[in-house]
Each structure stands twice: as C-alpha cells, then as structure tokens.
Design a protein around this motif. Structure first.
Motif, PDB file in Angstrom:
ATOM      1  N   GLN A 163       0.960  -1.214  -0.086  1.00 43.72           N
ATOM      2  CA  GLN A 163      -0.052   0.096   0.117  1.00 43.72           C
ATOM      3  C   GLN A 163       0.933   1.200  -0.100  1.00 43.72           C
ATOM      4  N   ALA A 164       1.894   1.443   0.694  1.00 51.77           N
ATOM      5  CA  ALA A 164       2.761   2.364   0.668  1.00 51.77           C
ATOM      6  C   ALA A 164       3.484   2.521  -0.496  1.00 51.77           C
ATOM      7  N   HIS A 165       4.120   1.455  -1.139  1.00 53.17           N
ATOM      8  CA  HIS A 165       4.521   1.496  -2.417  1.00 53.17           C
ATOM      9  C   HIS A 165       3.714   1.943  -3.647  1.00 53.17           C
ATOM     10  N   ALA A 166       2.376   1.710  -3.485  1.00 51.97           N
ATOM     11  CA  ALA A 166       1.602   2.004  -4.479  1.00 51.97           C
ATOM     12  C   ALA A 166       1.291   3.716  -4.260  1.00 51.97           C
ATOM     13  N   ALA A 167       1.162   4.037  -3.157  1.00 59.53           N
ATOM     14  CA  ALA A 167       0.676   5.441  -2.733  1.00 59.53           C
ATOM     15  C   ALA A 167       2.072   6.350  -3.193  1.00 59.53           C
ATOM     16  N   ALA A 168       3.297   5.843  -3.140  1.00 55.06           N
ATOM     17  CA  ALA A 168       4.414   6.482  -3.340  1.00 55.06           C
ATOM     18  C   ALA A 168       4.569   6.488  -4.981  1.00 55.06           C
ATOM     19  N   VAL A 169       4.160   5.723  -5.821  1.00 53.51           N
ATOM     20  CA  VAL A 169       4.266   5.538  -7.345  1.00 53.51           C
ATOM     21  C   VAL A 169       3.244   6.830  -7.710  1.00 53.51           C
ATOM     22  N   SER A 170       2.076   6.849  -7.211  1.00 56.21           N
ATOM     23  CA  SER A 170       0.725   7.512  -7.599  1.00 56.21           C
ATOM     24  C   SER A 170       1.475   9.118  -7.313  1.00 56.21           C
ATOM     25  N   TYR A 171       1.697   9.298  -6.144  1.00 52.18           N
ATOM     26  CA  TYR A 171       2.167  10.534  -5.831  1.00 52.18           C
ATOM     27  C   TYR A 171       3.061  11.091  -6.662  1.00 52.18           C
ATOM     28  N   THR A 172       4.237  10.400  -7.023  1.00 54.91           N
ATOM     29  CA  THR A 172       5.281  10.820  -7.641  1.00 54.91           C
ATOM     30  C   THR A 172       5.189  11.168  -9.063  1.00 54.91           C
ATOM     31  N   ARG A 173       4.536  10.285  -9.710  1.00 53.68           N
ATOM     32  CA  ARG A 173       3.895  10.559 -11.194  1.00 53.68           C
ATOM     33  C   ARG A 173       3.283  11.892 -11.199  1.00 53.68           C
ATOM     34  N   ILE A 174       2.452  12.268 -10.394  1.00 59.84           N
ATOM     35  CA  ILE A 174       1.879  13.572 -10.477  1.00 59.84           C
ATOM     36  C   ILE A 174       2.480  14.656 -10.067  1.00 59.84           C
ATOM     37  N   ALA A 175       3.020  14.472  -8.873  1.00 58.59           N
ATOM     38  CA  ALA A 175       3.844  15.787  -8.397  1.00 58.59           C
ATOM     39  C   ALA A 175       5.195  16.125  -9.128  1.00 58.59           C
ATOM     40  N   CYS A 176       5.897  15.138  -9.670  1.00 57.62           N
ATOM     41  CA  CYS A 176       7.160  15.370 -10.362  1.00 57.62           C
ATOM     42  C   CYS A 176       6.492  15.510 -11.822  1.00 57.62           C
ATOM     43  N   GLY A 177       5.640  14.685 -12.248  1.00 55.19           N
ATOM     44  CA  GLY A 177       5.248  14.837 -13.716  1.00 55.19           C
ATOM     45  C   GLY A 177       4.874  16.639 -14.185  1.00 55.19           C
ATOM     46  N   LEU A 178       4.521  17.238 -13.033  1.00 58.78           N
ATOM     47  CA  LEU A 178       3.958  18.481 -13.302  1.00 58.78           C
ATOM     48  C   LEU A 178       4.987  19.542 -12.544  1.00 58.78           C
ATOM     49  N   ILE A 179       6.101  19.148 -12.245  1.00 59.74           N
ATOM     50  CA  ILE A 179       7.125  19.983 -11.280  1.00 59.74           C
ATOM     51  C   ILE A 179       7.391  21.160 -11.752  1.00 59.74           C
ATOM     52  N   VAL A 180       7.204  21.546 -12.986  1.00 52.63           N
ATOM     53  CA  VAL A 180       7.591  22.670 -13.867  1.00 52.63           C
ATOM     54  C   VAL A 180       7.037  23.879 -13.129  1.00 52.63           C
ATOM     55  N   PHE A 181       5.795  23.820 -12.666  1.00 59.95           N
ATOM     56  CA  PHE A 181       5.168  24.909 -11.859  1.00 59.95           C
ATOM     57  C   PHE A 181       5.878  25.335 -10.620  1.00 59.95           C
ATOM     58  N   SER A 182       6.485  24.287 -10.065  1.00 58.09           N
ATOM     59  CA  SER A 182       7.434  24.648  -8.657  1.00 58.09           C
ATOM     60  C   SER A 182       8.705  25.394  -9.165  1.00 58.09           C
ATOM     61  N   PHE A 183       9.325  24.699 -10.309  1.00 60.09           N
ATOM     62  CA  PHE A 183      10.592  25.282 -10.623  1.00 60.09           C
ATOM     63  C   PHE A 183      10.455  27.060 -10.981  1.00 60.09           C
ATOM     64  N   MET A 184       9.200  27.314 -11.710  1.00 60.06           N
ATOM     65  CA  MET A 184       9.047  28.426 -12.279  1.00 60.06           C
ATOM     66  C   MET A 184       8.721  29.422 -11.108  1.00 60.06           C
ATOM     67  N   THR A 185       7.973  28.931  -9.906  1.00 60.64           N
ATOM     68  CA  THR A 185       7.504  29.481  -8.831  1.00 60.64           C
ATOM     69  C   THR A 185       8.670  30.045  -7.962  1.00 60.64           C
ATOM     70  N   LEU A 186       9.616  29.074  -7.718  1.00 60.40           N
ATOM     71  CA  LEU A 186      10.797  29.256  -6.952  1.00 60.40           C
ATOM     72  C   LEU A 186      11.808  30.289  -7.366  1.00 60.40           C
TER      73      LEU A 186
END
Length: 448
Positions: free
Chosen positions: A126-149
């Motif tokens: 369960q922890a592994h599945a949660a980590a995969v799901s979260y990483t795909r979305i949060a890192c897949g759209l990380i450009v917003f964070s790069f630009m904001t910083l």
C-alpha cells in the motif's frame, strides 16, 4: 524603480523585505502540514508513501535552486551596481533555465518512476503504490514549482516580497479547499486519497506561478522581468554567471536530499511508522526551517545589493540583526518541540506506535532547531557575497557525516540514534557557518 536596499535603516529595511518572505515561507509550511494532516486520516502507510514521493519533489528543489540562486544574486548585485540592462539579462536567463530544467526533470521522473520509488525498498504494498501515484503527478508537473521558486527569487532580488506573498496566499487557500475535497471525497468528487493530495498541490503551484506572471505584466513600476522571452537564446555570459553562482547551491541542495534518501532507506527498516515520522516530522520542523529560509532569502538580496554597492558595513550589520532574529525564533521552536511533543504528534498520527515514534523524534530534533535557523540564514548571507561554493563544501561535508554517524549511533540506540545523528550535525553546521561568515567579513574593510 526596483526596491533599493542600500539605503535607509538596516533593521527596518530588512524587516520590511523579510516579513512577506517569511509569511510566504510559513504559507509553504501550511501547504505541507495541511496535506499531511488530511493524508494522516488515511493511515501511516499512505503518509509513508507520500513521504517517499515527497523526497523527489525535494530533490527537484535542489536542482531548481541553480536558476533561482544564480539569478537572484546576479540580479540583486546588478541592481546595487546600477546596471539595469544586465539585471534584465540575468533575470530572463534564469527563467528560461528554470523552465527547461523543470520540463527535463518531469520527463525523467515519468520514465523512471518505479525505479525511483524502488530505491527505498518499501515492504508494504500500500505504501509503495501510494509513493508511485504521488511521484508521477507531483514530479510530472514539477515545472510549476521550478518557475515559482525562480520567480520568487527574482522578485526578491528587486526588493519586492509582497507579490510572491499574495500569490502564495491564494495558492494556500486553493490547496486548503482542494485537499479535503480530493483526498477524502466530498459531494460529487470521488475519494482520490494520495492522488488527490498530489493534484491539489500542483494545482496550487500552477496558480501561484500564474499570479506572479500576471504581476509582471500589470505592475506599473519597472520590473527586470518585463519583456522576458522563454524561447530566446540564452547569452553565454549570463548562462555562465548563473551557473557559477547557482551550481554549488544546486549541488548542496541535491546532495542534502540524496543523503536524506539514504537515511530514509535506513529508517524504512524500522517500519512504515518510522518513515511516516521522518516525513511528518520534517514538515513540522519546516515551521522553523521555512521561516529561517525566508529570512535568509531577504538577507541574501539585502547583502547582494549592498555588496554590489560596496557598502560592506551594512552587510555586517544586516547579518548580525538577522542572526539575533532567527536565533530567538529557533529557540522558541526548540522549547515547543521539547516541552509539548505529544499534542503536536497527535495532530498527524492516530496509531499509538506512530505517536510514540514521533514524540521521540520531536524531542531529539528540538535541540538543534536554533542552530539550523542560524545555519540557513548564514548560507543566505554567504550566497549574497557570491560564496556559494564555500557553502556547498561545508554543508555537504558535515551533512554527509550523518550516514556513518547514523550507522554507529543506530547500532547503539536504534532509531533514536539516527535522529541524534541528524540533530548533532545540524548543531555543528550552525556553529561553523556563523564562524565562517564572521571570519570572511572581518577581512573586508568597512565602507559607507
């Protein structure tokens, strides 16, 4: 005209710039705490999964620091020197670099998500599945964070900390509304769990970025970001200047995260509760971390402008005023963590074992909070002088010591030994960074 930080009362000037930045940083803390509080209702396994995914968003911030720090320091120094044209050149180059690196990091994260998460060897499915799901979305759209910083750093370099604060305030409100709706499911919205948390986070980051871009367009005063073109060729002079200042900072941030990843892998041997405690504990600790980092950003711009103007006496006085401010704040946080850890732990955890583990973490880490605040502030000050390479060397050397120290103390004290390894190295770094800044500035003659 840009905010001139080379004139006026030092403490008043610093405070005026620092308060909105510290408030923005505190909002960033609330982002994370809000996520953890809602995810905590899903159980420690979900928290552990998000904790692992969060490691990779943290790693990205280290990389993003290259464009942010390189751009911020050069823009502030050019403004202090009175060279607006070069300030614009560095600002545009920093934004272009941030966009490129953000998209590159997103592509790599999407291609290698399972391998990245697999590094932590999470035994619980369960922890592994949660980590995969979260990483795909949060890192897949990380450009917003790069630009904001990066945009935040460039606004700060000009003495404008209010616009990023307003943008982050709107982003926080969005995140606080979306979290319960998407994580737990409200009305017509389905229960998305950790996926909902990731969607809420990236949506808030996109809104923050958009508001800061709109701010550039509608501001009546001159902004070095006006006329920025993402597709223009980056002049070698500006790229080299940003890399010279920014690469050591990026290496420092990414190395710090990589070391934490190794420690997390060691901690995972103690169970999902231990990993969840490290993740949540880090978010609670960010109350002091983000506040000190916010003040460090203000001090960085203040010192860079005054250093560029040759006003070294203001550099020294500004640093000492900042040191007292963040040191007192750190002591207050230490007192809270050491004296009342259990009520804090119960906000995020509902299982007895997880609460007990979190209490031990808060008490041990509490002893180092003031030193950590001083360390972050001093890194900002040294970076304002352009001494990012020195900061990187000191930070990496002593942060790396956590790994062998954790092995030694962990063998003697168990999980508490790893917490003490983290706490003790923070204390040492705070002392060494302070002595280093005082030694460097003592060699420079004071000017008015």
């Amino acid at each position: 005209m840009e905010g001139n930080l080379t004139k006026g009362p030092i403490l008043k000037t610093l405070t005026k710039l620092a308060v909105p930045i510290m408030a923005s940083s505190f909002l960033g803390t609330l982002y994370n705490i809000t996520d953890m509080a809602w995810i905590g209702l899903l159980g420690s396994k979900a928290v552990a999964g998000v904790g692992v995914g969060g490691m990779f968003t943290w790693l990205s911030q280290g990389l993003a620091a290259m464009a942010r720090m390189g751009g911020q320091v050069h823009v502030a120094q050019c403004i202090g020197h009175g060279d607006r044209e070069r300030a614009h050149g560095f600002a545009q180059a920093a934004v272009q670099l941030a966009a490129f690196m953000g998209m590159a990091y997103a592509i790599l994260s999407l291609l290698f998500t399972r391998q990245m998460v697999g590094f932590f060897q999470l035994a619980d499915a369960q922890a592994h599945a949660a980590a995969v799901s979260y990483t795909r979305i949060a890192c897949g759209l990380i450009v917003f964070s790069f630009m904001t910083l990066t945009l935040t750093g460039l606004y700060t370099a000009q003495g404008d900390s209010k616009t990023p604060f307003i943008a982050n305030l709107v982003g926080l409100a969005t995140n606080m509304i979306l979290d319960p709706v998407l994580i737990l499911g409200v009305g017509m919205f389905p229960k998305l769990g950790v996926v909902g948390a990731a969607i809420a986070t990236v949506t808030a980051q996109a809104i923050v970025m958009s508001i800061m871009i709109v701010g550039i367009v509608i501001q009546k005063k001159e902004n070095v970001l006006k006329g920025t073109r993402l597709l223009a060729k980056i002049p070698r002079e500006y790229l080299q200047g940003i890399c010279k200042i920014g690469i050591p900072t990026a290496i420092q941030g990414m190395a710090y995260c990589a070391i934490s990843m190794v420690l997390t892998r060691m901690i995972s041997g103690y169970g999902a509760e231990a990993v969840a405690t490290q993740r949540v504990g880090g978010q609670i600790e960010s109350i002091s971390w983000n506040t000190a980092d916010g003040f460090a950003a203000a001090l960085n711009a203040f010192i860079a402008q005054n250093y560029g103007a040759g006003k070294n006496d203001r550099v020294k006085k500004g640093y000492k005023a900042s040191l007292w401010t963040v040191g007192i704040w750190g002591l207050l946080i230490s007192a809270v963590f050491i004296c009342i850890p259990e009520p804090i732990a119960r906000i995020f955890f509902h299982e007895p074992k997880a609460i007990a583990t979190s209490v031990e973490y808060l008490i041990i880490i509490g002893f180092s909070e003031a030193f950590m605040c001083v360390e972050l502030t001093t890194v900002g000050a040294l970076s304002g002088l352009g001494r990012t390479r020195l900061c990187s060397i000191i930070s990496i050397a002593f942060t790396s010591a956590r790994i062998p120290l954790s092995i030694i103390l962990g063998g003697i004290m168990g999980l508490d030994g790893i917490w003490w390894a983290i706490s003790s190295t923070s204390i040492v770094k705070g002392i060494i960074f302070t002595c280093t800044f005082l030694w460097i500035t003592r060699k420079r003659p004071s000017q008015t």
